[in-house]
Scaffold this motif. Sequence first.
Motif, mmCIF file in Angstrom:
data_model
loop_
_atom_site.group_PDB
_atom_site.id
_atom_site.type_symbol
_atom_site.label_atom_id
_atom_site.label_comp_id
_atom_site.label_asym_id
_atom_site.label_seq_id
_atom_site.Cartn_x
_atom_site.Cartn_y
_atom_site.Cartn_z
ATOM 1 N N ILE A 191 -10.530 14.862 -16.752
ATOM 2 C CA ILE A 191 -9.428 14.985 -17.714
ATOM 3 C C ILE A 191 -8.094 15.072 -16.978
ATOM 4 N N TYR A 192 -8.049 15.795 -15.873
ATOM 5 C CA TYR A 192 -6.818 15.877 -15.076
ATOM 6 C C TYR A 192 -6.402 14.487 -14.590
ATOM 7 N N LEU A 193 -7.353 13.704 -14.089
ATOM 8 C CA LEU A 193 -7.035 12.346 -13.632
ATOM 9 C C LEU A 193 -6.590 11.458 -14.795
ATOM 10 N N MET A 194 -7.225 11.619 -15.943
ATOM 11 C CA MET A 194 -6.832 10.839 -17.118
ATOM 12 C C MET A 194 -5.402 11.167 -17.542
ATOM 13 N N MET A 195 -5.011 12.416 -17.413
ATOM 14 C CA MET A 195 -3.650 12.825 -17.779
ATOM 15 C C MET A 195 -2.614 12.109 -16.920
ATOM 16 N N LEU A 245 -8.312 13.590 -24.813
ATOM 17 C CA LEU A 245 -8.781 13.145 -23.502
ATOM 18 C C LEU A 245 -10.224 13.570 -23.276
ATOM 19 N N GLU A 246 -10.563 14.769 -23.714
ATOM 20 C CA GLU A 246 -11.935 15.248 -23.561
ATOM 21 C C GLU A 246 -12.900 14.376 -24.368
ATOM 22 N N GLN A 247 -12.500 13.992 -25.569
ATOM 23 C CA GLN A 247 -13.348 13.122 -26.393
ATOM 24 C C GLN A 247 -13.554 11.769 -25.717
ATOM 25 N N ILE A 299 -2.379 4.690 -18.999
ATOM 26 C CA ILE A 299 -3.085 4.191 -20.172
ATOM 27 C C ILE A 299 -3.420 5.303 -21.167
ATOM 28 N N PHE A 300 -3.495 6.536 -20.696
ATOM 29 C CA PHE A 300 -3.829 7.664 -21.563
ATOM 30 C C PHE A 300 -2.606 8.498 -21.935
ATOM 31 N N ALA A 317 -13.288 11.153 -22.482
ATOM 32 C CA ALA A 317 -14.075 11.392 -21.264
ATOM 33 C C ALA A 317 -15.569 11.489 -21.571
ATOM 34 N N GLN A 318 -15.905 12.051 -22.714
ATOM 35 C CA GLN A 318 -17.309 12.185 -23.088
ATOM 36 C C GLN A 318 -17.963 10.841 -23.408
ATOM 37 N N LEU A 319 -17.169 9.830 -23.684
ATOM 38 C CA LEU A 319 -17.707 8.493 -23.962
ATOM 39 C C LEU A 319 -18.133 7.771 -22.683
ATOM 40 N N GLY A 320 -17.586 8.212 -21.562
ATOM 41 C CA GLY A 320 -17.860 7.538 -20.294
ATOM 42 C C GLY A 320 -19.040 8.125 -19.564
ATOM 43 N N GLN A 321 -19.373 7.458 -18.484
ATOM 44 C CA GLN A 321 -20.430 7.959 -17.608
ATOM 45 C C GLN A 321 -20.035 7.690 -16.167
ATOM 46 N N PRO A 322 -20.272 8.653 -15.297
ATOM 47 C CA PRO A 322 -19.919 8.444 -13.890
ATOM 48 C C PRO A 322 -20.850 7.410 -13.243
#
Length: 92
Positions: free
Chosen positions: A5-9, A22-24, A13-14, A26-31
């Motif tokens: 989430i920190y990186l997404m912030m 952002l948390e929602q 694009i975010f 992030a939960q859609l993705g997979q490492p």
Amino acid sequence: MKEIIYLMMRADIFAGLMPEQLEQVAQLGQPLTYHAGEVIFQEGAHSDELYLILEGEVDILMDPSLVRGAKQEKRSLITVATLRQGQCFGEM
């Protein structure tokens, strides 16, 4: 999850999304883990994925013969960008 989430912030694009949003996302993705030299996807291939670099770096390569006006002979791929932690890439 907090690191993602920190990186997404920090990713353009975010921009404008609230931490809960952002948390929602992030939960859609997979490492995923890729190793040096491994191809993530080929130029021109269909993709509907967005990649966020959590660590390491990714070189974006291009075949110069695909550029309009370039000689049509196949040449070695060239690096057009190197992306690092916190940057995104994928099919546009």
